[in-house]
Design an enzyme around this catalytic site. Sequence first.
Site, PDB file in Angstrom:
ATOM      1  N   THR A 132      20.503  51.387  37.220  1.00 17.69           N
ATOM      2  CA  THR A 132      20.632  50.011  38.190  1.00 17.69           C
ATOM      3  C   THR A 132      19.503  49.849  38.646  1.00 17.69           C
ATOM      4  O   THR A 132      18.703  50.511  39.455  1.00 17.69           O
ATOM      5  CB  THR A 132      22.161  50.277  38.898  1.00 17.69           C
ATOM      6  OG1 THR A 132      22.105  49.096  39.766  1.00 17.69           O
ATOM      7  CG2 THR A 132      21.884  51.459  39.670  1.00 17.69           C
ATOM      8  N   ASP A 133      19.560  48.456  39.239  1.00 20.92           N
ATOM      9  CA  ASP A 133      18.556  47.701  40.248  1.00 20.92           C
ATOM     10  C   ASP A 133      18.909  48.288  41.651  1.00 20.92           C
ATOM     11  O   ASP A 133      18.200  48.030  42.527  1.00 20.92           O
ATOM     12  CB  ASP A 133      18.464  46.231  40.437  1.00 20.92           C
ATOM     13  CG  ASP A 133      19.769  45.447  40.434  1.00 20.92           C
ATOM     14  OD1 ASP A 133      20.766  46.132  40.530  1.00 20.92           O
ATOM     15  OD2 ASP A 133      19.642  44.246  40.583  1.00 20.92           O
ATOM     16  N   GLU A 134      20.201  48.772  41.803  1.00 19.76           N
ATOM     17  CA  GLU A 134      20.544  49.054  43.305  1.00 19.76           C
ATOM     18  C   GLU A 134      19.970  50.313  43.843  1.00 19.76           C
ATOM     19  O   GLU A 134      19.894  50.543  44.994  1.00 19.76           O
ATOM     20  CB  GLU A 134      22.132  49.405  43.132  1.00 19.76           C
ATOM     21  CG  GLU A 134      22.857  48.129  42.534  1.00 19.76           C
ATOM     22  CD  GLU A 134      24.440  48.121  42.999  1.00 19.76           C
ATOM     23  OE1 GLU A 134      24.712  48.787  43.997  1.00 19.76           O
ATOM     24  OE2 GLU A 134      25.186  47.404  42.168  1.00 19.76           O
ATOM     25  N   TYR A 158      26.802  55.370  45.646  1.00 18.07           N
ATOM     26  CA  TYR A 158      26.899  54.828  44.259  1.00 18.07           C
ATOM     27  C   TYR A 158      25.288  54.983  43.829  1.00 18.07           C
ATOM     28  O   TYR A 158      24.791  55.496  42.928  1.00 18.07           O
ATOM     29  CB  TYR A 158      27.377  53.555  43.708  1.00 18.07           C
ATOM     30  CG  TYR A 158      26.888  53.070  42.413  1.00 18.07           C
ATOM     31  CD1 TYR A 158      27.091  53.901  41.440  1.00 18.07           C
ATOM     32  CD2 TYR A 158      26.336  51.737  42.452  1.00 18.07           C
ATOM     33  CE1 TYR A 158      26.689  53.186  40.186  1.00 18.07           C
ATOM     34  CE2 TYR A 158      25.873  51.396  41.259  1.00 18.07           C
ATOM     35  CZ  TYR A 158      25.867  51.957  40.269  1.00 18.07           C
ATOM     36  OH  TYR A 158      25.496  51.514  38.896  1.00 18.07           O
ATOM     37  N   LYS A 162      22.713  57.499  41.525  1.00 11.79           N
ATOM     38  CA  LYS A 162      22.019  56.817  40.321  1.00 11.79           C
ATOM     39  C   LYS A 162      20.475  57.190  40.597  1.00 11.79           C
ATOM     40  O   LYS A 162      19.713  57.404  39.740  1.00 11.79           O
ATOM     41  CB  LYS A 162      22.184  55.262  40.242  1.00 11.79           C
ATOM     42  CG  LYS A 162      23.618  54.929  39.838  1.00 11.79           C
ATOM     43  CD  LYS A 162      24.158  55.542  38.393  1.00 11.79           C
ATOM     44  CE  LYS A 162      23.238  54.930  37.120  1.00 11.79           C
ATOM     45  NZ  LYS A 162      23.621  55.243  36.142  1.00 11.79           N
TER      46      LYS A 162
END
Length: 353
Positions: A132-134, A158, A162
């Site tokens: 993810t970009d997060e 989260y 990741k």
Amino acid sequence: MILITGGAGFIGANFVLDWLAQCDEPVVNLDKLTYAGNLESLSAVQADARHCFVHGDIGDGDLVTRLLNQHQPRAVVNFAAESHVDRSIHGPGDFIQTNIVGTYSLLESVRGYWSALPADQKTAFRFLHVSTDEVYGSLGKDEPAFTERHHIEPNSPYSASKAASDHLVRAWHHTYGLPVLTTNCSNNYGPYHFPEKLIPLLIVNSLAGKNLPVYGDGQQIRDWLYVKDHCSAIRRVLEAGRVGEIYNVGGWNEKANLEIVHTVCALLDEMRPRDDGRPYHEQITYVTDRPGHDRRYAIDARKLEQELGWKPAETFESGIRKTVQWYLANPDWVTHVQSGAYREWVQTQYADQ
Ligand code: NAD
Ligand code: TYD
């Protein structure tokens, strides 16, 4: 054949459906069926011999090793994860367990299988990790979009879990030579999206006459990509990505949350007007902000576009229209998610397999 993990979730199910619609290569689909796993999303391929569903955990090394040896996949695509930021704030344990410990265990199982492959298959093998970009953290209003070289600065349990999994994947390449690829994608939307995430929640709550909860001032920015475009990007990276590389995936669609809310309301006003003729935006309610809420994400996808020639097929306008249409056309899927009946699908539909 390929082995995918988490293929009963939102993106994984779309990936399986698109894959089997486009080629005949079989898919083994390993999924733990957490609350986010929904076999009803895969009902179209339930009787398809090219799709083999296996109920299990990526962290179960014996099971994963057995599946790898039995099916001899040429690639593993890892979608399995706990994926909802709000849940990670309330209970980070599952995120640490699946996203970090589970990915570690999966990497070890795959490494064992891959090491024993004949030289040509060993060279051709790929482990694609879906991320993810997060992991890049939050951007200021005028900062340039995330490139693959941006610092990793995760802010939620989260995104931290990741980011940790991304690091493990990188290390298994550098240390052991495992042929890995990593994709970091922006926010997805589209069919089969569990209605705890913003866009499906807006559609489902609007139709049910419920409040549309906007966190804080609603000016947080996300970069939205139609799920099928994410799936096409993964297929392209799997096909032609350079081993060990990271590819950011996004469609240059930055939108403030409030704009998303108004867009969904306007589409519903057009396609399924309220009985009282009032606009859906009257259901908007401002609620307490998420703790540590990232202000802005934006993906620079030029590497994927220029190196691999990938382009999204949908604009935000076409993708969001398709999404609203899909939810209106599939009330049973929504009802079964809301009632919990989707969790019985595995017993009723797969009892004899
Ligand atoms: P999801 O929560 O809808 O689905 C996750 C799936 O993984 C579920 O079917 C669940 O049952 C399964 N799963 C969970 N733990 C497991 C375990 N230990 N073993 C086997 N299966 C397990 O998530 P999603 O939105 O489909 O996301 C898929 C992947 O894409 C995740 O890795 C996520 O981080 C990443 N991603 C998501 C988005 C997004 O906007 N949804 C954007 C970028 C990247
Ligand atoms: P979400 O769909 O949870 O994705 P993520 O947190 O991974 O980006 O949320 C998207 C944005 O919408 C995020 O800024 C939080 C916000 N949001 C709301 O304002 N209200 C809601 O009810 C939800 C679920 C999210």
